[in-house]
Every structure is written in C-alpha cells, then in structure tokens.
Design a protein around this motif. Structure first.
Motif, PDB file in Angstrom:
ATOM      1  N   ASN A  18       0.812  -1.233   0.000  1.00  0.00           N
ATOM      2  CA  ASN A  18       0.000   0.000   0.000  1.00  0.00           C
ATOM      3  C   ASN A  18       0.834   1.266   0.000  1.00  0.00           C
ATOM      4  N   ASP A 124       2.566  17.718   6.236  1.00  0.00           N
ATOM      5  CA  ASP A 124       3.353  16.542   5.851  1.00  0.00           C
ATOM      6  C   ASP A 124       2.928  16.079   4.460  1.00  0.00           C
ATOM      7  N   ASP A 125       3.763  15.229   3.868  1.00  0.00           N
ATOM      8  CA  ASP A 125       3.467  14.768   2.510  1.00  0.00           C
ATOM      9  C   ASP A 125       2.363  13.712   2.500  1.00  0.00           C
ATOM     10  N   PHE A 126       2.436  12.729   3.424  1.00  0.00           N
ATOM     11  CA  PHE A 126       1.501  11.602   3.420  1.00  0.00           C
ATOM     12  C   PHE A 126       0.848  11.422   4.775  1.00  0.00           C
ATOM     13  N   ASN A 129      -1.207   5.689   8.621  1.00  0.00           N
ATOM     14  CA  ASN A 129      -1.774   5.282   9.915  1.00  0.00           C
ATOM     15  C   ASN A 129      -1.830   6.425  10.929  1.00  0.00           C
TER      16      ASN A 129
HETATM   17  P1  5GP Z   1       1.825   7.482   9.020  1.00  0.00           P
HETATM   18  O1  5GP Z   1       2.683   7.905  10.169  1.00  0.00           O
HETATM   19  O2  5GP Z   1       0.611   8.342   8.818  1.00  0.00           O
HETATM   20  O3  5GP Z   1       1.487   6.007   9.034  1.00  0.00           O
HETATM   21  O4  5GP Z   1       2.716   7.641   7.706  1.00  0.00           O
HETATM   22  C1  5GP Z   1       3.116   8.911   7.306  1.00  0.00           C
HETATM   23  C2  5GP Z   1       4.564   8.942   6.904  1.00  0.00           C
HETATM   24  O5  5GP Z   1       4.955   7.747   6.226  1.00  0.00           O
HETATM   25  C3  5GP Z   1       4.779  10.087   5.940  1.00  0.00           C
HETATM   26  O6  5GP Z   1       5.596  11.055   6.581  1.00  0.00           O
HETATM   27  C4  5GP Z   1       5.469   9.483   4.729  1.00  0.00           C
HETATM   28  O7  5GP Z   1       6.813   9.879   4.723  1.00  0.00           O
HETATM   29  C5  5GP Z   1       5.383   7.993   4.899  1.00  0.00           C
HETATM   30  N1  5GP Z   1       4.386   7.336   4.008  1.00  0.00           N
HETATM   31  C6  5GP Z   1       3.243   6.698   4.395  1.00  0.00           C
HETATM   32  N2  5GP Z   1       2.620   6.149   3.348  1.00  0.00           N
HETATM   33  C7  5GP Z   1       3.365   6.450   2.271  1.00  0.00           C
HETATM   34  C8  5GP Z   1       3.221   6.143   0.862  1.00  0.00           C
HETATM   35  O8  5GP Z   1       2.275   5.481   0.399  1.00  0.00           O
HETATM   36  N3  5GP Z   1       4.181   6.631   0.039  1.00  0.00           N
HETATM   37  C9  5GP Z   1       5.233   7.370   0.501  1.00  0.00           C
HETATM   38  N4  5GP Z   1       6.103   7.804  -0.410  1.00  0.00           N
HETATM   39  N5  5GP Z   1       5.413   7.662   1.812  1.00  0.00           N
HETATM   40  C10 5GP Z   1       4.487   7.208   2.685  1.00  0.00           C
END
Ligand code: 5GP
Length: 193
Positions: A18, A124-126, A129
C-alpha cells in the motif's frame, strides 16, 4: 485538488504494501510549481486560523512546508529524527513508528522553537496510519502551543490515520484522498471532497 489528483494519476506508481510512490514530483524530485499551488491551497484553507508557525518532520515534509510557509509568512520548524541515545537536554521529544521503514524512532524539537505563544499548523506529505502526525501533535501539546490543524498533501483514506485524527477533533485538510489503489491495474480512485 484537481491538479494534484491528475498528477498522482499521471506520475504516481503503486508499490506493494500500500505504498504510493510519488518521487517524480513530491518527495524525491520536487515540482516547485506544483508545490506553489499546494502552498496556496493550504493557505486558502487555513488563512483564518492565525498560524504563526509551521511544523513538519524531516525529510519529505520540509520542501512542502517551506513553500507553504511563504504564503503564511511564518517560520518553519522541522522535527528531527534521532536515535534515543543521542537526545540532548532542552528538547520536546516523542516516539513515532515509521510507516515506510517499520521501525520506531524518536523525534525531537528544541524547546527554543515551540512555545505557548505559538499557533501551529502541521504539514506533511503523506498520511497513512497517522503516527507521524500524532507524534508532531504530541510535541505541540508538550510545548503548550496551540495546534490549529494539519495539512496533508496525500491521505490514504483506506488506512485509519485520517479518520482517527478527525475523530480526535483535529482540523485536518488533505488535498487528495486516495480511496483505493490497485497495484495490478495501476488504478487509483480518489474520495470526492
Ligand atoms: P503514518 O505515520 O501516517 O502512518 O505515515 C506517514 C509517513 O509515512 C509520511 O511522513 C510518509 O513519509 C510515509 N508514508 C506513508 N505512506 C506512504 C506512501 O504510500 N508513500 C510514501 N512515499 N510515503 C508514505
């Protein structure tokens, strides 16, 4: 945001686990004109919030945060990722589990750069979770600053972070929300906003 969705469709690559790879324009090579449109859109959505500081996390958030900050005319602070043993004195710190690398790391911000006078917008970029944003929100809370909201370029709506953070009352604005993506066909569908 139409322009962003079109770009994700054109240049995004769906990877196993994913993961959406957008390093042609967002987090490796960076399309500065797209970043300007992203920055303007975040400004449009948060211009009434009295933001006086933008907080992001290294590394991919920094470029987006800097261009966005030009529209708000405020400084950017980025949380540093650190190994536990290197943490020095005067910092706010919390732990974050990395989505892409699967390990736990500490993030830190110097106490000099966050205070109760600040009204902080997270960028943030993404969002997957939600661990990265939760970590940043925890640093803001420790400092006594006000969290005015969070701006995300791409939310993966089929993962729980976005809905959990909205339930907690955080004003979250995601410029594109991926509802589903299919690695085999390369199809990406977006949530209507
Ligand atoms: P979370 O902490 O919300 O699970 O994930 C966020 C962080 O994980 C973001 O700062 C990003 O760098 C990275 N990330 C999460 N999913 C993706 C994705 O599908 N592609 C990319 N390139 N980065 C992701």
């Amino acid at each position: 945001m139409q322009l962003l969705e079109e770009r994700i469709r054109k240049d995004g690559i769906i990877k196993e686990g994913n993961v959406l790879k957008v390093d042609r324009f967002l987090n490796h090579q960076m399309d500065i004109h797209l970043f300007e449109e992203i920055g303007k859109e975040f400004y449009r959505r948060f211009s009434d919030a009295g933001v006086n500081k933008i907080l992001t996390i290294e590394a991919s958030g920094i470029g987006i945060a800097c261009i966005t900050a030009q529209y708000f005319d405020v400084p950017v602070v980025f949380a540093k990722k650190n190994q536990t043993k290197n943490i020095a004195g005067d910092v706010f710190t919390t732990q974050v589990e990395s989505y892409t690398h699967g390990r736990i790391y500490d993030i830190i911000v110097s106490k000099e750069f966050l205070s109760p006078n600040d009204r902080v917008l997270l960028i943030d970029d993404f969002l997957a979770n939600g661990r990265a944003l939760e970590g940043l929100a925890a640093l803001v809370e420790s400092s006594g600053a006000t969290l005015v909201g969070a701006g995300i370029v791409i939310e993966k709506g089929f993962q729980p972070g976005g809905d959990e953070l909205r339930k907690k009352g955080i004003h979250l604005e995601s410029l594109a929300i991926v509802e589903s993506m299919d690695e085999k066909t390369g199809t990406i569908t977006f949530r209507e906003q």
